[in-house]
Design an enzyme around this catalytic site. Structure first.
Site, mmCIF file in Angstrom:
data_model
loop_
_atom_site.group_PDB
_atom_site.id
_atom_site.type_symbol
_atom_site.label_atom_id
_atom_site.label_comp_id
_atom_site.label_asym_id
_atom_site.label_seq_id
_atom_site.Cartn_x
_atom_site.Cartn_y
_atom_site.Cartn_z
ATOM 1 N N LYS A 43 0.767 -1.484 -0.086
ATOM 2 C CA LYS A 43 -0.138 -0.290 -0.152
ATOM 3 C C LYS A 43 0.821 1.143 0.271
ATOM 4 O O LYS A 43 0.801 2.263 -1.019
ATOM 5 C CB LYS A 43 -1.068 -0.030 1.328
ATOM 6 C CG LYS A 43 -2.341 -1.504 1.209
ATOM 7 C CD LYS A 43 -2.790 -1.013 2.734
ATOM 8 C CE LYS A 43 -3.970 -2.332 2.352
ATOM 9 N NZ LYS A 43 -4.130 -2.260 3.668
ATOM 10 N N GLN A 60 -3.882 -1.428 10.049
ATOM 11 C CA GLN A 60 -4.774 -2.808 9.490
ATOM 12 C C GLN A 60 -4.759 -3.629 10.400
ATOM 13 O O GLN A 60 -4.205 -3.607 11.468
ATOM 14 C CB GLN A 60 -2.744 -3.306 9.270
ATOM 15 C CG GLN A 60 -2.766 -4.323 7.975
ATOM 16 C CD GLN A 60 -3.463 -4.769 7.097
ATOM 17 O OE1 GLN A 60 -3.210 -3.017 6.280
ATOM 18 N NE2 GLN A 60 -4.706 -5.352 6.771
ATOM 19 N N ASP A 89 -11.223 2.961 4.473
ATOM 20 C CA ASP A 89 -11.298 1.554 4.911
ATOM 21 C C ASP A 89 -13.083 2.227 4.545
ATOM 22 O O ASP A 89 -13.352 0.997 4.228
ATOM 23 C CB ASP A 89 -10.541 1.125 5.475
ATOM 24 C CG ASP A 89 -9.295 0.708 5.507
ATOM 25 O OD1 ASP A 89 -9.231 0.401 4.410
ATOM 26 O OD2 ASP A 89 -9.006 0.004 6.742
#
Ligand code: NAP
Length: 299
Positions: free
Chosen positions: A58, A102, A125
């Protein structure tokens, strides 16, 4: 693919590359015209090797698009209070427009408390309850979870309008199944959500003109579960042992069987997977524009 296959392959890798190119152009324009460099901060806790790879990828993709990438790695023993303090610092940092924590987090940290600590405007997200609520109600200004957003883009690319189509989402997780169902409903599909307690699952699937498989079960969707001509989006990423003893990635759909029946199908790998990171970058650019008071970019 065998010679008798007729489905057209939805090339998610190529589509994601195109999207990342458009994002790069938009980032260059924002910097030139507004002095704005979108920034994404990734937070990793502990030593999960798969998570480390995801976060590294990412970060690379963020930099390749011309954005600022910030990486924070806390030890596995870090307390929930330490993580919350970091998230709150990032919430206040004007150079950070998107924050991703994460998952999974170590067992002593409550993932819901952490997700809720992220400013909804920076929640790239799309997991914060404010963004979940906006997606569920159709309220504007939300950020949509990346994997279902990527699936939707591939479906519209393959089919054009989805209006009136009968869609089935296999799986009801908060990160894939439920937001996918909400997105398809917003496109005026007639949506069924199937899960582990669904009766006559094969027959339910076989009615769907759009089938999104997100169950996490290797090759569970067979060729005779698919309506001829249907568009099949395979979200699953499952590691299986091949005949030569090496592991390979397969989806939730039995690709060789399904490709003989479906009209369109995504492969694994090279289908939905590459779209997830591209949509994360897209969300970061959208978030940066909104925080700067600019209109949403047309990417
Ligand atoms: P998850 O949280 O484990 O949810 C799986 C869902 O599938 C659940 O709703 C479960 O039903 C249902 N299910 C499981 N076995 C089933 C069965 N035999 N019959 C019917 N339904 C069944 O998984 P997830 O996080 O949504 O991920 C799903 C898959 O997508 C995984 O393979 C994951 O690796 C992959 N994934 C890929 C990406 C990407 O970027 N391509 C991103 C995220 C996830 P219940 O609710 O009844 O338990």
């Amino acid at each position: 693919m065998s010679a008798s296959a007729r489905a057209s392959i939805i090339d998610g890798k190529a589509f994601a590359e195109g999207l990342r190119g458009r994002i790069g152009e938009e980032v260059a324009r924002l910097r030139e015209e507004h002095g704005l460099t979108p920034g994404l901060a990734a937070v990793l806790v502990g030593e999960n090797p798969a998570s480390e790879i995801y976060v590294r990828n990412k970060g690379r993709a963020t930099e390749a698009a011309g954005m600022a990438s910030f990486s924070h790695h806390l030890a596995a023993e870090a307390t929930e209070a330490e993580l919350l303090a970091l998230v709150e610092r990032l919430d206040r940092d004007p150079a950070v427009h998107g924050i991703l924590v994460q998952l999974p987090l170590p067992a002593h940290i409550d993932p819901v408390r952490v997700t809720e600590a992220v400013d909804p405007a920076k929640d790239v997200d799309g997991f914060h309850l404010v963004n979940v609520g906006r997606l569920a109600t159709g309220a504007p200004g939300g950020l949509v979870p990346c994997t279902p957003q990527g699936c939707l883009m591939l479906l519209k690319h393959a089919l054009g309008s989805l209006e009136g189509k009968r869609a089935l989402v296999l799986g009801r997780s908060n990160i894939v199944g439920k937001p996918m169902a909400a997105l398809l409903l917003a496109e005026n599909c007639t949506v069924t959500v199937a899960h582990s307690r669904t009766r006559e699952l094969a027959a339910e699937c076989a009615r769907a003109e759009i089938l999104v498989a997100a169950a996490g079960r290797a090759r569970m969707v067979k060729g005779d579960w698919i309506k001829p001509g249907a568009a099949v989006i395979d979200v699953g990423i499952n590691r299986v042992e091949a005949a030569d003893g090496r592991t390979r990635l397969v989806g939730d759909v039995d690709f060789d069987e399904a490709a003989k029946v479906a009209g369109h199908i995504t492969p694994v790998p090279g289908g939905v997977g590459p779209m997830t990171i591209a949509c994360l970058l897209r969300n970061t650019v959208i978030a940066a524009c909104r925080q700067a008071g600019l209109p949403d970019p047309g990417i």
